[in-house]
Design a protein around this motif. Sequence first.
Motif, PDB file in Angstrom:
ATOM      1  N   ILE A 101       4.684   7.014   0.189  1.00 34.72           N
ATOM      2  CA  ILE A 101       5.617   7.198   1.298  1.00 34.72           C
ATOM      3  C   ILE A 101       7.019   6.734   0.910  1.00 34.72           C
ATOM      4  O   ILE A 101       8.010   7.299   1.360  1.00 34.72           O
ATOM      5  CB  ILE A 101       5.115   6.468   2.566  1.00 34.72           C
ATOM      6  CG1 ILE A 101       3.910   7.198   3.127  1.00 34.72           C
ATOM      7  CG2 ILE A 101       6.198   6.378   3.620  1.00 34.72           C
ATOM      8  CD1 ILE A 101       3.233   6.481   4.265  1.00 34.72           C
ATOM      9  N   GLU A 158      -5.347  -2.991   8.635  1.00 34.26           N
ATOM     10  CA  GLU A 158      -6.539  -2.139   8.731  1.00 34.26           C
ATOM     11  C   GLU A 158      -7.353  -2.036   7.442  1.00 34.26           C
ATOM     12  O   GLU A 158      -8.521  -1.666   7.489  1.00 34.26           O
ATOM     13  CB  GLU A 158      -6.139  -0.735   9.186  1.00 34.26           C
ATOM     14  CG  GLU A 158      -5.633  -0.714  10.606  1.00 34.26           C
ATOM     15  CD  GLU A 158      -5.292   0.683  11.092  1.00 34.26           C
ATOM     16  OE1 GLU A 158      -5.632   1.674  10.404  1.00 34.26           O
ATOM     17  OE2 GLU A 158      -4.674   0.784  12.165  1.00 34.26           O
ATOM     18  N   LYS A 204       0.413  -1.614   8.674  1.00 38.69           N
ATOM     19  CA  LYS A 204      -0.853  -1.025   9.111  1.00 38.69           C
ATOM     20  C   LYS A 204      -1.888  -1.114   7.988  1.00 38.69           C
ATOM     21  O   LYS A 204      -3.056  -1.412   8.229  1.00 38.69           O
ATOM     22  CB  LYS A 204      -0.627   0.432   9.512  1.00 38.69           C
ATOM     23  CG  LYS A 204      -1.824   1.098  10.123  1.00 38.69           C
ATOM     24  CD  LYS A 204      -1.489   2.493  10.620  1.00 38.69           C
ATOM     25  CE  LYS A 204      -2.706   3.141  11.232  1.00 38.69           C
ATOM     26  NZ  LYS A 204      -2.420   4.494  11.707  1.00 38.69           N
ATOM     27  N   TRP A 205      -1.449  -0.892   6.744  1.00 32.42           N
ATOM     28  CA  TRP A 205      -2.353  -0.992   5.595  1.00 32.42           C
ATOM     29  C   TRP A 205      -2.896  -2.417   5.476  1.00 32.42           C
ATOM     30  O   TRP A 205      -4.087  -2.609   5.256  1.00 32.42           O
ATOM     31  CB  TRP A 205      -1.617  -0.591   4.319  1.00 32.42           C
ATOM     32  CG  TRP A 205      -2.399  -0.876   3.081  1.00 32.42           C
ATOM     33  CD1 TRP A 205      -3.477  -0.186   2.614  1.00 32.42           C
ATOM     34  CD2 TRP A 205      -2.199  -1.962   2.170  1.00 32.42           C
ATOM     35  NE1 TRP A 205      -3.952  -0.779   1.471  1.00 32.42           N
ATOM     36  CE2 TRP A 205      -3.177  -1.864   1.175  1.00 32.42           C
ATOM     37  CE3 TRP A 205      -1.276  -2.991   2.103  1.00 32.42           C
ATOM     38  CZ2 TRP A 205      -3.263  -2.756   0.118  1.00 32.42           C
ATOM     39  CZ3 TRP A 205      -1.361  -3.883   1.050  1.00 32.42           C
ATOM     40  CH2 TRP A 205      -2.341  -3.762   0.072  1.00 32.42           C
ATOM     41  N   TYR A 240       1.856  13.783   1.909  1.00 31.69           N
ATOM     42  CA  TYR A 240       2.111  12.390   2.263  1.00 31.69           C
ATOM     43  C   TYR A 240       1.377  12.049   3.551  1.00 31.69           C
ATOM     44  O   TYR A 240       1.368  12.815   4.492  1.00 31.69           O
ATOM     45  CB  TYR A 240       3.603  12.131   2.476  1.00 31.69           C
ATOM     46  CG  TYR A 240       4.434  12.114   1.214  1.00 31.69           C
ATOM     47  CD1 TYR A 240       3.975  11.520   0.049  1.00 31.69           C
ATOM     48  CD2 TYR A 240       5.695  12.685   1.192  1.00 31.69           C
ATOM     49  CE1 TYR A 240       4.739  11.506  -1.091  1.00 31.69           C
ATOM     50  CE2 TYR A 240       6.472  12.669   0.044  1.00 31.69           C
ATOM     51  CZ  TYR A 240       5.982  12.082  -1.093  1.00 31.69           C
ATOM     52  OH  TYR A 240       6.736  12.052  -2.220  1.00 31.69           O
ATOM     53  N   ASN A 241       0.778  10.855   3.572  1.00 34.46           N
ATOM     54  CA  ASN A 241       0.139  10.358   4.782  1.00 34.46           C
ATOM     55  C   ASN A 241       1.173   9.496   5.510  1.00 34.46           C
ATOM     56  O   ASN A 241       1.266   8.294   5.291  1.00 34.46           O
ATOM     57  CB  ASN A 241      -1.106   9.542   4.429  1.00 34.46           C
ATOM     58  CG  ASN A 241      -1.834   9.029   5.640  1.00 34.46           C
ATOM     59  OD1 ASN A 241      -1.419   9.279   6.776  1.00 34.46           O
ATOM     60  ND2 ASN A 241      -2.902   8.305   5.417  1.00 34.46           N
ATOM     61  N   LEU A 242       1.953  10.134   6.374  1.00 41.72           N
ATOM     62  CA  LEU A 242       3.047   9.433   7.046  1.00 41.72           C
ATOM     63  C   LEU A 242       2.565   8.545   8.197  1.00 41.72           C
ATOM     64  O   LEU A 242       3.356   7.858   8.828  1.00 41.72           O
ATOM     65  CB  LEU A 242       4.087  10.436   7.542  1.00 41.72           C
ATOM     66  CG  LEU A 242       4.755  11.268   6.439  1.00 41.72           C
ATOM     67  CD1 LEU A 242       5.659  12.329   7.045  1.00 41.72           C
ATOM     68  CD2 LEU A 242       5.531  10.393   5.478  1.00 41.72           C
ATOM     69  N   SER A 243       1.269   8.553   8.457  1.00 41.74           N
ATOM     70  CA  SER A 243       0.739   7.759   9.572  1.00 41.74           C
ATOM     71  C   SER A 243       0.453   6.313   9.182  1.00 41.74           C
ATOM     72  O   SER A 243       0.095   5.503  10.023  1.00 41.74           O
ATOM     73  CB  SER A 243      -0.544   8.402  10.104  1.00 41.74           C
ATOM     74  OG  SER A 243      -1.564   8.325   9.117  1.00 41.74           O
ATOM     75  N   ILE A 244       0.599   5.977   7.901  1.00 40.74           N
ATOM     76  CA  ILE A 244       0.275   4.617   7.474  1.00 40.74           C
ATOM     77  C   ILE A 244       1.530   3.915   6.955  1.00 40.74           C
ATOM     78  O   ILE A 244       2.295   4.472   6.204  1.00 40.74           O
ATOM     79  CB  ILE A 244      -0.851   4.626   6.407  1.00 40.74           C
ATOM     80  CG1 ILE A 244      -1.354   3.217   6.158  1.00 40.74           C
ATOM     81  CG2 ILE A 244      -0.402   5.264   5.124  1.00 40.74           C
ATOM     82  CD1 ILE A 244      -2.672   3.168   5.444  1.00 40.74           C
ATOM     83  N   SER A 245       1.715   2.694   7.430  1.00 41.23           N
ATOM     84  CA  SER A 245       2.827   1.857   6.961  1.00 41.23           C
ATOM     85  C   SER A 245       2.218   0.671   6.213  1.00 41.23           C
ATOM     86  O   SER A 245       1.001   0.473   6.236  1.00 41.23           O
ATOM     87  CB  SER A 245       3.646   1.351   8.148  1.00 41.23           C
ATOM     88  OG  SER A 245       2.852   0.493   8.944  1.00 41.23           O
ATOM     89  N   SER A 262      -1.182   5.623  -0.770  1.00 47.16           N
ATOM     90  CA  SER A 262      -0.483   6.394   0.267  1.00 47.16           C
ATOM     91  C   SER A 262       0.785   5.670   0.719  1.00 47.16           C
ATOM     92  O   SER A 262       1.821   6.294   0.938  1.00 47.16           O
ATOM     93  CB  SER A 262      -1.382   6.621   1.478  1.00 47.16           C
ATOM     94  OG  SER A 262      -2.478   7.416   1.136  1.00 47.16           O
TER      95      SER A 262
END
Length: 197
Positions: A17, A89, A85-86, A77-82, A13
Motif C-alpha cells: 500500500i 487483527e 489494523k494489521w 492492492y488491498n486498500l482495506s488494511i492499514s 499488503s
Amino acid sequence: MHEIDKVIKAHKSVVDISDAGISIMALCFWFIIGIVLFIHIIKDRKTYKVSGFLLRILILILIILINTYLFNKISFYNLSISEDKWKTEYLKPYISSRPIHKELVLDLSQSFKKDDKIINVIYLENNQPKVHKIRMKVKDKNKKEKIIVMKVLIKNDAKDKNHLSYRTIRQSISSKYNNKVFYEPVLHISQDYKVIK
C-alpha cells in the motif's frame, strides 16, 4: 496456511500500500500523456509521413500497455488494511498465541557498559507502557547464563524469584518484526527491589 504465513501475507499488503500513491500518480501521468498523444495523432494525422504516423501509434500502444500494467497493479492492492489494523487483527493475535519464555534473573542493574548491546523490544499496545532500560544477568532454560540489556516493563509481582517473561516469533515478518526481537517483555521482580524512575 499457517498462522505466521497469514501475518506475513497481510504485512506484505500493508507494505504494498505504501507503493500505491506512486502507482496512482504514475497512472495519472501516463494516462494524460496518452490522451495528449492521441489528440495530437488525430489532429495532425494528415501532416505525418507513414513512418512518423506508425512511430506515434507504436508509442501510443506502449503508453496503453504501461497504463494497463499500472491499473492492474493498483487493482491488486488491498486498500482495506492499514498498519494499525494489521497489528490488531493479525500481529497481536499471533504474538498472543506464541508461548511465553521465562528466564530467571540472577542480577539486575541500571548501570551500563559501553559495549552493551541493547535487545530490540516491541510492545503492541497503542499506549506504550513506561519502560526502563535494565541490564540483567539471566539464566535461560538451558541453564546458560548471559547478560542482556533491554527496555522492559517492570512489575513488582514476583512470588519467589525474579524473572523475565517475553514472547518471540518463529519466523521474521520484516526487518522491524523479526525473530530476534522480544515482544511484550516484562521483568517480574519482588517488592524488595527498587527501580530508579
